[in-house]
Design an enzyme around this catalytic site. Structure first.
Site, short mmCIF file in Angstrom:
data_model
loop_
_atom_site.label_atom_id
_atom_site.label_comp_id
_atom_site.label_asym_id
_atom_site.label_seq_id
_atom_site.Cartn_x
_atom_site.Cartn_y
_atom_site.Cartn_z
N ASN A 146 0.84 -1.20 0.00
CA ASN A 146 0.00 0.00 0.00
C ASN A 146 0.87 1.25 0.00
OD1 ASN A 146 -0.44 1.94 2.49
ND2 ASN A 146 0.13 -0.06 3.35
N PHE A 150 -1.27 8.25 4.39
CA PHE A 150 -2.02 8.89 5.48
C PHE A 150 -3.28 9.59 4.99
CE2 PHE A 150 1.66 9.59 8.79
CZ PHE A 150 1.58 8.25 9.12
N SER A 216 5.71 5.05 8.71
CA SER A 216 5.07 4.78 7.42
C SER A 216 6.03 5.19 6.31
CB SER A 216 3.77 5.58 7.29
OG SER A 216 3.30 5.51 5.95
N ASN A 218 5.18 5.96 3.33
CA ASN A 218 4.42 6.62 2.26
C ASN A 218 4.23 8.11 2.44
OD1 ASN A 218 3.97 4.06 0.96
ND2 ASN A 218 2.44 3.63 2.54
N THR A 219 4.83 8.68 3.48
CA THR A 219 4.83 10.12 3.68
C THR A 219 6.27 10.61 3.63
OG1 THR A 219 2.82 10.09 5.05
CG2 THR A 219 4.28 11.98 5.31
N LYS A 256 5.68 3.56 16.98
CA LYS A 256 5.67 2.52 15.96
C LYS A 256 6.88 2.68 15.06
CE LYS A 256 2.61 0.03 12.82
NZ LYS A 256 1.20 -0.15 12.41
N ASN A 285 6.14 -1.59 11.38
CA ASN A 285 5.32 -1.11 10.27
C ASN A 285 5.64 -1.95 9.03
OD1 ASN A 285 3.67 0.67 8.66
ND2 ASN A 285 4.16 2.33 10.07
#
Length: 427
Positions: A146, A150, A216, A218-219, A256, A285
């Site tokens: 994915n 966010f 994460s 993805n940021t 996390k 994560n």
């Protein structure tokens, strides 16, 4: 002759209708009762063939939120109960952040039998996330990639939803079903510490625990917050904001972390959380690495990989963080959990609680009861009275002392599955 033929055709049609109706009733029965094998082998694969990954995710949250899924039937035995983070957990199995991003289905998720629910990640301001498509099933690998980025409805909307069920959550918490809220930062924010601090102020009184998500992939720039000085500054502000909350029971604060950390990164994180008194770690994560074992043609998509291929990597990180913190910081293990055996491996490696997500999308709601049942059986078979006795068991010597393994100062060879060497001491 024609009359006889017509009668035979009519009987055949009636038979088809009866068989079809019976088949539909049988399928409906299996769906409603939550038959494990039917969901895993028939229903979920069929749905995945006709519904895209993100659409399926949205529909699943909606159906669960409306209570249109089978209620969990497994009765938790006392052996599954855990006391940690200042709370009682009726069982150690939770749903990881990323599933119920907007806090729309917490009650339904508890009805499925989860011991705790973590919603989010939630950002201060609403944001769309990354362009679609941004979720990909790697069916051949039982994995997901994915790059949501966010996507969030923001603090205000989540606060409103959780405020409306605050009394119910208070009762659930007393019954051993705590709620966690995972906090993120806005993509364009220049002050990450302010974003996370705002999350504590706005949502802290509605949570049993808060998660500072700095892992994460993805940021842009988010994982840089795991560096030593950045993390110390961020967590210092978050903890002070938590301590300033005007509520009787203040939420625990967890961090996390990513699986893609160097040994020095892990040592630094262990030192900081111990020094500042952070309440726990969530390990791990998703990963940006791509193990050489991946077979699905979509494995080259950009984003975080979760599911079965992450299992060993995350469990190894649990093991290392437990050693580096000398077993003093509670760990929530997440990554590739799809069976009671997977859960117990993480518990023995040092996790007190475990979470799942990707396997839930492949096997459906019955997986919750399946994992708990298998975990109960395995605990008994391995001579553990309860989950707490099994936590960190792989680190203990025969005399019960904690054996601390210090990872080598080199990256684990994750693609090939070859771990680095380690030295051991006992304390």
């Amino acid at each position: 002759m024609r009359k006889m033929t017509a009668q035979l055709l009519k009987r055949a049609k009636d038979a088809v209708k009866v068989i079809g109706s019976g088949g539909l009733l049988f399928v409906s029965y299996l769906t409603a009762t939550g038959d494990e094998r039917f969901y895993a082998n028939q229903l979920m694969p069929a749905l995945q063939r006709i519904v895209g990954a993100e659409t399926a995710h949205v529909l699943a949250v909606r159906f669960i939120g409306l209570g249109l899924v089978p209620r969990g039937r497994h009765r938790d035995s006392p052996s599954l109960e855990v006391r940690v983070l200042g709370q009682r957990f009726q069982n150690p199995l939770g749903i990881a952040a990323g599933f119920d991003k907007h806090a729309e289905a917490a009650d339904g998720l508890f009805r499925l039998g989860f011991g705790f629910v973590e919603v989010g990640s939630v950002t201060p301001q609403p944001q769309e996330g990354n362009p679609k498509p941004r979720v990909f099933r790697l069916t051949a690998d039982q994995a997901v990639i994915n790059r949501y980025g966010f996507n969030s409805c923001g603090h205000a909307a989540v606060r409103e939803r959780l405020k409306a069920r605050q009394e119910l959550q208070s009762e659930l918490t007393k019954a051993g079903r705590p709620l966690g809220i995972n906090l993120g930062k806005n993509k364009l924010s220049r002050d990450a510490a302010s974003d996370y601090s705002e999350g504590v102020r706005v949502l802290g009184m509605l949570a049993d625990y808060l998660v500072v998500n700095v892992s994460s992939p993805n940021t842009p720039g988010l994982r840089d917050l795991q560096s030593k000085e950045e993390l110390r500054h961020l967590l210092d502000r978050v903890l002070k904001e938590r301590d300033a909350l005007k509520c009787e029971r203040k939420p625990a604060v967890l961090v996390k972390i990513a699986p893609d950390l160097t040994p020095q990164d892990k040592q630094d994180i262990a030192d900081i959380v111990t020094e500042l008194g952070v309440d726990g770690l969530i390990v791990t994560n998703t990963t940006v690495s791509r193990p050489s074992t991946l077979q699905d043609p979509l494995h080259g998509e950009t984003g975080g990989l979760s599911g079965r291929p992450l299992r060993e990597m995350s469990t190894q990180t649990v093991r290392e963080m437990y050693s580096l913190t000398k077993g003093k910081i509670p760990i929530v293990g997440v990554g590739g959990v799809s069976s009671g055996q997977d859960a117990l491996e993480k518990i023995r490696a040092g996790a007190t609680l475990v979470q799942l997500y990707s396997a839930f999308t492949y096997q459906g709601p019955p997986i919750v009861g399946k994992i708990k049942r298998e975990l109960e059986q395995l605990l008994a078979e391995q001579g553990f009275t309860n989950v707490t006795e099994a936590v960190g068991a792989d680190h203990r010597t025969t005399d019960g002392k904690l054996q601390v393994r210090v990872p080598a100062r080199e990256q684990l060879h994750l693609a090939s599955g070859t771990p680095g060497q380690s030295a051991a001491t006992t304390v």
